[in-house]
Design an enzyme around this catalytic site. Structure first.
Site, mmCIF file in Angstrom:
data_model
loop_
_atom_site.group_PDB
_atom_site.id
_atom_site.type_symbol
_atom_site.label_atom_id
_atom_site.label_comp_id
_atom_site.label_asym_id
_atom_site.label_seq_id
_atom_site.Cartn_x
_atom_site.Cartn_y
_atom_site.Cartn_z
ATOM 1 N N CYS A 74 0.829 -1.201 0.000
ATOM 2 C CA CYS A 74 0.000 0.000 0.000
ATOM 3 C C CYS A 74 0.865 1.253 0.000
ATOM 4 C CB CYS A 74 -0.925 0.000 1.211
ATOM 5 S SG CYS A 74 -2.241 -1.224 1.084
ATOM 6 N N GLN B 38 -4.046 -6.636 -7.189
ATOM 7 C CA GLN B 38 -4.702 -7.228 -6.035
ATOM 8 C C GLN B 38 -6.029 -6.501 -5.826
ATOM 9 O OE1 GLN B 38 -3.630 -6.496 -1.792
ATOM 10 N NE2 GLN B 38 -3.064 -8.675 -1.776
ATOM 11 N N TYR C 279 -8.761 -8.012 6.324
ATOM 12 C CA TYR C 279 -9.721 -7.280 5.503
ATOM 13 C C TYR C 279 -10.972 -8.136 5.278
ATOM 14 C CZ TYR C 279 -5.781 -4.157 5.221
ATOM 15 O OH TYR C 279 -4.754 -3.311 5.569
ATOM 16 N N ARG D 45 -4.694 -14.321 -1.906
ATOM 17 C CA ARG D 45 -3.793 -14.098 -0.769
ATOM 18 C C ARG D 45 -4.525 -14.444 0.517
ATOM 19 N NH1 ARG D 45 0.474 -9.298 0.909
ATOM 20 N NH2 ARG D 45 1.987 -10.871 0.313
ATOM 21 N N LEU E 68 10.019 -11.087 5.314
ATOM 22 C CA LEU E 68 11.418 -10.906 5.689
ATOM 23 C C LEU E 68 12.352 -11.855 4.948
ATOM 24 C CD1 LEU E 68 11.269 -10.067 9.497
ATOM 25 C CD2 LEU E 68 11.196 -8.536 7.517
#
Length: 362
Positions: free
Chosen positions: A27, A103, A185, A233, A303
């Site tokens: 984002c 997305q 979400y 996702r 990561l």
């Protein structure tokens, strides 16, 4: 020289991705006119990753309706004007040899929030351009306003918003569509028993909690046809006892594959406050568990910061691809650098950058 697994192409239906180093949705909160329109910022931000050698460049969470935005500054693809501007971005990405992906998202109870660097956080009031939020149940996210529970007869409209957004995305030149069902979400809110308290056909059992997602996957697949790639996702776990977990993720991924999804992008968290054991590769085991339980293709994220880590994830079979985010913000040319470090022969160094290509020892 051993062939690099990271730089082997991957075919998803008719879409061939030139490598397994992909750009995770990030984002940007930079549609400053609050109209959901992409700008030059988005062109340069996303275009830099295509120049840098990524196989797939995914946009940030792009709202399927105005009320589905995380913040007033989020991107959207609910109208033809937004579609037209996205066409410029997809044309640039594809001209560099990368696949363009989007997305599609609805933030549910986590909508109408201030962007991350604002001095205040939480829900944006209507007086400042915010809007009332919706969710499967009238249960607030920590620190946010309480949402309104969606009525059952409203849910077909949400399915249609995703379907219509997918059509605009394809017409804008996107080759890969990802449905966002992670990070707390709307679709994740339906999936998790921690946020879904419904007693109708969309709550209770796992089959019911997954119903809306599967309806959306089927609708999007029908809209985009058989050739383009469809990703979902998931958050692989809520990191909270009694919440969403990898076993449920794998089960629903299997159902979503039957409904037309091709690959599952496995992240974690975001639904409720939780203690998360953050560290290098910390989410890779979730992706591996989903892959092994459901027998589906997955990407791993979280990561992954070195060429050797990324290569190890793919070469070992723990995931079929890796998604990078913060490391690509630090170095948008990570894939080009990684190819050199891993001894991979690639033919997509930009001609303008060839003078910087590392020379191989003789």
């Amino acid at each position: 020289m051993t062939e690099s697994a990271l730089f082997r192409p991957l075919a998803l239906r008719s879409v061939t991705l030139r490598n397994r180093v992909w750009v995770a949705p990030m984002c940007q909160y930079s549609a400053d006119e609050h109209d959901g329109m992409p700008s030059d910022w988005h062109l340069v931000h996303l275009g830099s990753f295509a120049i840098g050698g990524a196989g797939l460049v995914l946009t940030e969470a792009t709202a399927v309706s105005p009320e589905g935005r995380i913040s007033p500054e989020d991107l959207g693809i609910w109208n033809s004007e937004q579609q037209a501007v996205f066409s410029r971005i997809t044309a640039f990405i594809r001209a560099q040899g990368a696949a363009a992906g989007i997305q599609l998202a609805h933030a549910g109870r986590k909508a109408s929030t201030y962007r991350t660097w604002s001095e205040v956080q939480g829900t944006v009031p209507e007086s400042e351009g915010g809007w009332p939020t919706v969710a499967p149940s009238a249960v607030a996210f920590d620190g946010y306003e309480r949402p309104r529970a969606l009525e059952a007869d409203e849910l077909p409209g949400i399915v249609d918003d995703f379907r219509a957004a997918a059509r605009r995305a394809v017409d804008a030149g996107f080759e890969v569509i990802e449905v966002h069902a992670a990070h707390g979400y709307l679709l994740h809110q339906f999936l998790s028993p921690l946020s879904n308290e419904r007693t109708d056909a969309y709550g209770g059992s796992l089959e019911n909690r997954a119903r809306l997602l599967l309806e959306i996957v089927r609708a999007v697949r029908a809209e985009i046809g058989d050739d383009l790639a469809l990703l979902v996702r998931f958050s692989g776990t809520d990191w909270v006892e009694g919440g969403w977990d990898a076993e449920q993720t794998a089960t629903v991924a299997g159902w979503a594959a039957e409904a037309g999804a091709d690959l599952f992008d496995i992240s974690s968290g975001g639904l409720v406050p939780a203690s998360i054991p953050v560290g290098p590769l910390y989410q890779v085991p979730l992706a591996t568990e989903v892959k092994e339980r459901a027998g589906v293709a997955v990407s791993a994220v979280g990561l992954i910061t070195t060429a050797q880590e990324a290569e190890g994830v793919v070469a070992s079979g723990r995931a079929d691809a890796v998604m990078l985010a913060r490391e690509l913000l630090r170095d948008p040319h990570f894939p080009l650098r990684a190819a050199g470090e891993l001894g991979a022969e690639i033919d997509y160094w930009p001609a303008q950058y060839l003078r910087a290509r590392p020379r191989r020892p003789r």
